[in-house]
Design an enzyme around this catalytic site. Sequence first.
Site: not given
Length: 264
Positions: A155, A168
């Site tokens: 990501s 995360y």
Amino acid sequence: MTADHDRPAGLAAFDLTGRVALVTGSSQGIGRALAEGLAGAGATVVVHGRDRAKAERAAAEIAAATGSPTHVSTFDVTDAAAVDAGIGALEAELGTPDVLVNNAGIQRRNPIADFTDDDWHALLATNLTSAFLLSRRVARGMIARGSGRIVSIGSVQSQLARPSIAPYSATKGAIVMLTKGLCADLAPHGITANAIAPGYFATELTAPLVADEQFSSWVRGRTPAGRWGDVRDLVGAAVFLASDASAFVNGQTLHVDGGMTAVV
């Protein structure tokens, strides 16, 4: 995968005909787009998800759209015994996958002072432990064969942080280092391990953020391309990293983010 002396050239290097590709979490969203993209390049795709009916629908749609054969698997990617059994079943039917895409992932949001133990462990299990378990298990067959491609989904949060998603970001940062470690271990066996780091993409899971005009305006302003990503924007990167075209690319993270991580 082909040996160096007979590796195809030009566009033929991107052809995945005869390859088996397992994409975890591929019944919807980014995984669904990656599975269809790999099938479109000729791969036999294994669609994976927690909901078998949903995975079967996705597999049927991909087969109809691409003409490539598809299969379905629904094992729990966070459980080592389930991973072992699931991959064993696939190997008995199709052989060790030529391509593994570690895509399964979840998101949890909360300020760090309020983040729960359960959410932390869920993020670790789904976003990171699953990639370790799948890569370890599939690597055994890839090593025996002398070839393979492992692609893990990171990501922009692999290197950039935002409020409320510190755990995360930690899991996605770890994906980058797991990828480098896999390269170190597996490159001598003819196996590549790389990662794709998407920016902000419009999917079923991000629909509430897309609908939030204030947040969408921030995404458009922060991204040089001036828009949310479309899941189809990720297909080229996935096909490249899954194919002979990337035979000498290893341990790398390819950002597909409209330029977000290139600017301040």
